[in-house]
Design an enzyme around this catalytic site. Sequence first.
Site, PDB file in Angstrom:
ATOM      1  N   GLY A  13       0.769  -1.242   0.000  1.00 54.94           N
ATOM      2  CA  GLY A  13       0.000   0.000   0.000  1.00 54.94           C
ATOM      3  C   GLY A  13       0.797   1.287   0.000  1.00 54.94           C
ATOM      4  CB  SER A  19       1.104   5.804   1.602  1.00 51.08           C
ATOM      5  OG  SER A  19       0.868   6.024   0.230  1.00 51.08           O
ATOM      6  CB  ILE A  20      -1.882   4.929   6.164  1.00 50.60           C
ATOM      7  CG1 ILE A  20      -2.832   6.128   6.314  1.00 50.60           C
ATOM      8  CG2 ILE A  20      -1.831   4.111   7.453  1.00 50.60           C
ATOM      9  CD1 ILE A  20      -4.281   5.779   6.601  1.00 50.60           C
ATOM     10  CB  VAL A  65      -4.983  -7.285  -4.133  1.00 44.05           C
ATOM     11  CG1 VAL A  65      -3.766  -6.977  -3.271  1.00 44.05           C
ATOM     12  CG2 VAL A  65      -5.920  -6.081  -4.219  1.00 44.05           C
ATOM     13  CE1 TYR A 157     -14.287   5.644   3.186  1.00 43.41           C
ATOM     14  CE2 TYR A 157     -15.592   4.033   4.393  1.00 43.41           C
ATOM     15  CZ  TYR A 157     -14.383   4.453   3.886  1.00 43.41           C
ATOM     16  OH  TYR A 157     -13.249   3.669   4.070  1.00 43.41           O
ATOM     17  CE  LYS A 164     -11.331   0.891   4.500  1.00 46.88           C
ATOM     18  NZ  LYS A 164     -10.014   0.274   4.197  1.00 46.88           N
ATOM     19  CB  THR A 195      -3.463   9.492   1.979  1.00 47.13           C
ATOM     20  OG1 THR A 195      -4.805   9.045   1.751  1.00 47.13           O
ATOM     21  CG2 THR A 195      -3.118   9.341   3.452  1.00 47.13           C
ATOM     22  CG  LEU A 196      -1.320   9.768  -3.644  1.00 39.95           C
ATOM     23  CD1 LEU A 196      -0.769   8.683  -4.571  1.00 39.95           C
ATOM     24  CD2 LEU A 196      -1.519  11.081  -4.386  1.00 39.95           C
TER      25      LEU A 196
HETATM   26  P1  NAD Z   1      -2.974   5.754  -0.424  1.00 39.69           P
HETATM   27  O1  NAD Z   1      -3.565   6.250  -1.688  1.00 39.69           O
HETATM   28  O2  NAD Z   1      -1.664   6.309  -0.023  1.00 39.69           O
HETATM   29  O3  NAD Z   1      -2.891   4.169  -0.426  1.00 39.69           O
HETATM   30  C1  NAD Z   1      -3.849   3.369  -1.072  1.00 39.69           C
HETATM   31  C2  NAD Z   1      -3.086   2.218  -1.680  1.00 39.69           C
HETATM   32  O4  NAD Z   1      -3.980   1.246  -2.237  1.00 39.69           O
HETATM   33  C3  NAD Z   1      -2.144   2.646  -2.816  1.00 39.69           C
HETATM   34  O5  NAD Z   1      -0.824   2.256  -2.518  1.00 39.69           O
HETATM   35  C4  NAD Z   1      -2.681   1.872  -4.011  1.00 39.69           C
HETATM   36  O6  NAD Z   1      -1.664   1.473  -4.903  1.00 39.69           O
HETATM   37  C5  NAD Z   1      -3.308   0.677  -3.311  1.00 39.69           C
HETATM   38  N1  NAD Z   1      -4.227  -0.099  -4.164  1.00 39.69           N
HETATM   39  C6  NAD Z   1      -5.418   0.282  -4.680  1.00 39.69           C
HETATM   40  N2  NAD Z   1      -5.912  -0.700  -5.470  1.00 39.69           N
HETATM   41  C7  NAD Z   1      -5.018  -1.719  -5.443  1.00 39.69           C
HETATM   42  C8  NAD Z   1      -4.938  -3.008  -6.061  1.00 39.69           C
HETATM   43  N3  NAD Z   1      -5.890  -3.432  -6.913  1.00 39.69           N
HETATM   44  N4  NAD Z   1      -3.868  -3.786  -5.802  1.00 39.69           N
HETATM   45  C9  NAD Z   1      -2.880  -3.359  -4.977  1.00 39.69           C
HETATM   46  N5  NAD Z   1      -2.891  -2.164  -4.354  1.00 39.69           N
HETATM   47  C10 NAD Z   1      -3.955  -1.351  -4.595  1.00 39.69           C
HETATM   48  O7  NAD Z   1      -4.085   6.041   0.712  1.00 39.69           O
HETATM   49  P2  NAD Z   1      -4.158   5.704   2.272  1.00 39.69           P
HETATM   50  O8  NAD Z   1      -5.121   6.685   2.830  1.00 39.69           O
HETATM   51  O9  NAD Z   1      -2.824   5.568   2.844  1.00 39.69           O
HETATM   52  O10 NAD Z   1      -4.924   4.288   2.291  1.00 39.69           O
HETATM   53  C11 NAD Z   1      -4.423   3.132   2.921  1.00 39.69           C
HETATM   54  C12 NAD Z   1      -5.511   2.426   3.714  1.00 39.69           C
HETATM   55  O11 NAD Z   1      -5.899   3.246   4.818  1.00 39.69           O
HETATM   56  C13 NAD Z   1      -6.789   2.112   2.956  1.00 39.69           C
HETATM   57  O12 NAD Z   1      -7.266   0.843   3.356  1.00 39.69           O
HETATM   58  C14 NAD Z   1      -7.737   3.183   3.444  1.00 39.69           C
HETATM   59  O13 NAD Z   1      -9.077   2.767   3.331  1.00 39.69           O
HETATM   60  C15 NAD Z   1      -7.305   3.259   4.884  1.00 39.69           C
HETATM   61  N6  NAD Z   1      -7.740   4.448   5.614  1.00 39.69           N
HETATM   62  C16 NAD Z   1      -7.480   5.697   5.114  1.00 39.69           C
HETATM   63  C17 NAD Z   1      -7.890   6.818   5.824  1.00 39.69           C
HETATM   64  C18 NAD Z   1      -7.654   8.208   5.294  1.00 39.69           C
HETATM   65  O14 NAD Z   1      -8.369   9.132   5.692  1.00 39.69           O
HETATM   66  N7  NAD Z   1      -6.677   8.422   4.424  1.00 39.69           N
HETATM   67  C19 NAD Z   1      -8.562   6.658   7.057  1.00 39.69           C
HETATM   68  C20 NAD Z   1      -8.801   5.363   7.541  1.00 39.69           C
HETATM   69  C21 NAD Z   1      -8.386   4.270   6.804  1.00 39.69           C
HETATM   70  O1  0WE Z   2     -10.901   4.584   2.893  1.00 37.48           O
HETATM   71  C1  0WE Z   2     -10.786   5.741   2.547  1.00 37.48           C
HETATM   72  C2  0WE Z   2     -10.670   6.102   1.071  1.00 37.48           C
HETATM   73  C3  0WE Z   2     -10.443   4.925   0.182  1.00 37.48           C
HETATM   74  C4  0WE Z   2     -10.636   5.194  -1.277  1.00 37.48           C
HETATM   75  C5  0WE Z   2     -10.321   6.404  -1.907  1.00 37.48           C
HETATM   76  C6  0WE Z   2     -10.511   6.548  -3.268  1.00 37.48           C
HETATM   77  C7  0WE Z   2     -10.246   7.844  -4.001  1.00 37.48           C
HETATM   78  C8  0WE Z   2      -9.933   7.627  -5.465  1.00 37.48           C
HETATM   79  C9  0WE Z   2     -11.152   4.173  -2.038  1.00 37.48           C
HETATM   80  N1  0WE Z   2     -11.357   4.301  -3.369  1.00 37.48           N
HETATM   81  C10 0WE Z   2     -11.036   5.459  -3.995  1.00 37.48           C
HETATM   82  N2  0WE Z   2     -11.261   5.557  -5.340  1.00 37.48           N
HETATM   83  C11 0WE Z   2     -10.804   6.584  -6.091  1.00 37.48           C
HETATM   84  O2  0WE Z   2     -11.063   6.647  -7.315  1.00 37.48           O
HETATM   85  N3  0WE Z   2     -10.813   6.713   3.512  1.00 37.48           N
HETATM   86  C12 0WE Z   2     -11.102   6.337   4.885  1.00 37.48           C
HETATM   87  C13 0WE Z   2     -10.629   8.168   3.226  1.00 37.48           C
HETATM   88  C14 0WE Z   2     -11.978   8.746   2.973  1.00 37.48           C
HETATM   89  O3  0WE Z   2     -12.564   8.640   1.766  1.00 37.48           O
HETATM   90  C15 0WE Z   2     -13.807   9.226   1.861  1.00 37.48           C
HETATM   91  C16 0WE Z   2     -14.012   9.702   3.156  1.00 37.48           C
HETATM   92  C17 0WE Z   2     -12.839   9.395   3.878  1.00 37.48           C
HETATM   93  C18 0WE Z   2     -12.579   9.694   5.327  1.00 37.48           C
HETATM   94  C19 0WE Z   2     -14.804   9.356   0.899  1.00 37.48           C
HETATM   95  C20 0WE Z   2     -15.996   9.996   1.227  1.00 37.48           C
HETATM   96  C21 0WE Z   2     -16.190  10.464   2.508  1.00 37.48           C
HETATM   97  C22 0WE Z   2     -15.207  10.329   3.491  1.00 37.48           C
END
Ligand code: NAD
Ligand code: 0WE
Length: 266
Positions: A13, A19-20, A65, A157, A164, A195-196
């Site tokens: 990831g 990225s987290i 994946v 969401y 989730k 994040t992205l």
């Molecule tokens: P990120 O964009 O940095 O990371 C998302 C990752 O998912 C990327 O590295 C991308 O390559 C990978 N990914 C997507 N589709 C894929 C696939 N088919 N195969 C392999 N990898 C794939 O964003 P992030 O916020 O660091 O997200 C990481 C995790 O944290 C996610 O599960 C997200 O739901 C969770 N999360 C994010 C937040 C937030 O607010 N950013 C809050 C809670 C949980």
């Molecule tokens: O889990 C997430 C986001 C995950 C995510 C983000 C994207 C953006 C680009 C999954 N799929 C996509 N597809 C794309 O094309 N979070 C916890 C961050 C998040 O996303 C939101 C939130 C929060 C918080 C979307 C709507 C409302 C709140």
Amino acid sequence: MGFLTGKRILILGVASKLSIASGIASAMHREGAELAFTYQNEKLKDRVVKFAEGWGSDLVFPCDVQEDNQITDLFSRLGDNWEGLDGIVHCLAFAPANELHGNYVDITTREGFLTAHEISSYSFVALAQKGRKLMEGRNGSLVTLSYLGALRSLPNYNVMGLAKASLESNVRYMASSLGPEGTRVNGISAGPIKTLAASGIKSFRKMLDHNAKQTPLRRNITIEEVGNAAAFLASELASGISGEILYVDGGFNTTAMGSLNDLEAS
Ligand code: NAD
Ligand code: 0WE
């Protein structure tokens, strides 16, 4: 000596320094873990290789994946380098962009629903299945990342919330399945972070500001804080914890009436 010294951990990831997964890699590296990484596609490869170098690792493998053979090949190549594996960090999610903006009942599609669940939840058990042999009998640990949208509805969401919810249930079933061989499975439910994955979301800034005001700690959390919690869960310090969802959200999920937080002042 770091509390992960001698542990070999695979992190999925990493896409950017925000990225987290990058926060988790930094914390785990600091605590002495040896790390391996994956990238989703060729576009991300060079970046992930460079980040991995910074964390002392030259083990970087492709893994989309959605492709069974890429998951199988990942563990066969990892097995060529490491005789065992102590941890997997699953830090990825995806729903098609059109699923994340609009009224849930109006906009949800069969295809978007299936994709979100496949990438965001199924992939966690698929990795556990293919990685099982390498992890067996080492008191290893699997960690995934969730969000409060699993339990509560919030605007936009949408189907990611269902994915989730599935992922959190996956944590509990995987914990039961793998517990007898010593492997623990946990999730971290993180507060919102820029994040992205968040950058494509409409009004994310507004959500962050609102969240900070409503949270007991009165601020948003960081990838470093999630990293520390993930390092803990992957370590012997958490040897009694499995099937758990640990909230790293400044306490947000424990409160109500947050919008009246300034009452005490008036
Ligand atoms: P990120 O964009 O940095 O990371 C998302 C990752 O998912 C990327 O590295 C991308 O390559 C990978 N990914 C997507 N589709 C894929 C696939 N088919 N195969 C392999 N990898 C794939 O964003 P992030 O916020 O660091 O997200 C990481 C995790 O944290 C996610 O599960 C997200 O739901 C969770 N999360 C994010 C937040 C937030 O607010 N950013 C809050 C809670 C949980
Ligand atoms: O889990 C997430 C986001 C995950 C995510 C983000 C994207 C953006 C680009 C999954 N799929 C996509 N597809 C794309 O094309 N979070 C916890 C961050 C998040 O996303 C939101 C939130 C929060 C918080 C979307 C709507 C409302 C709140």
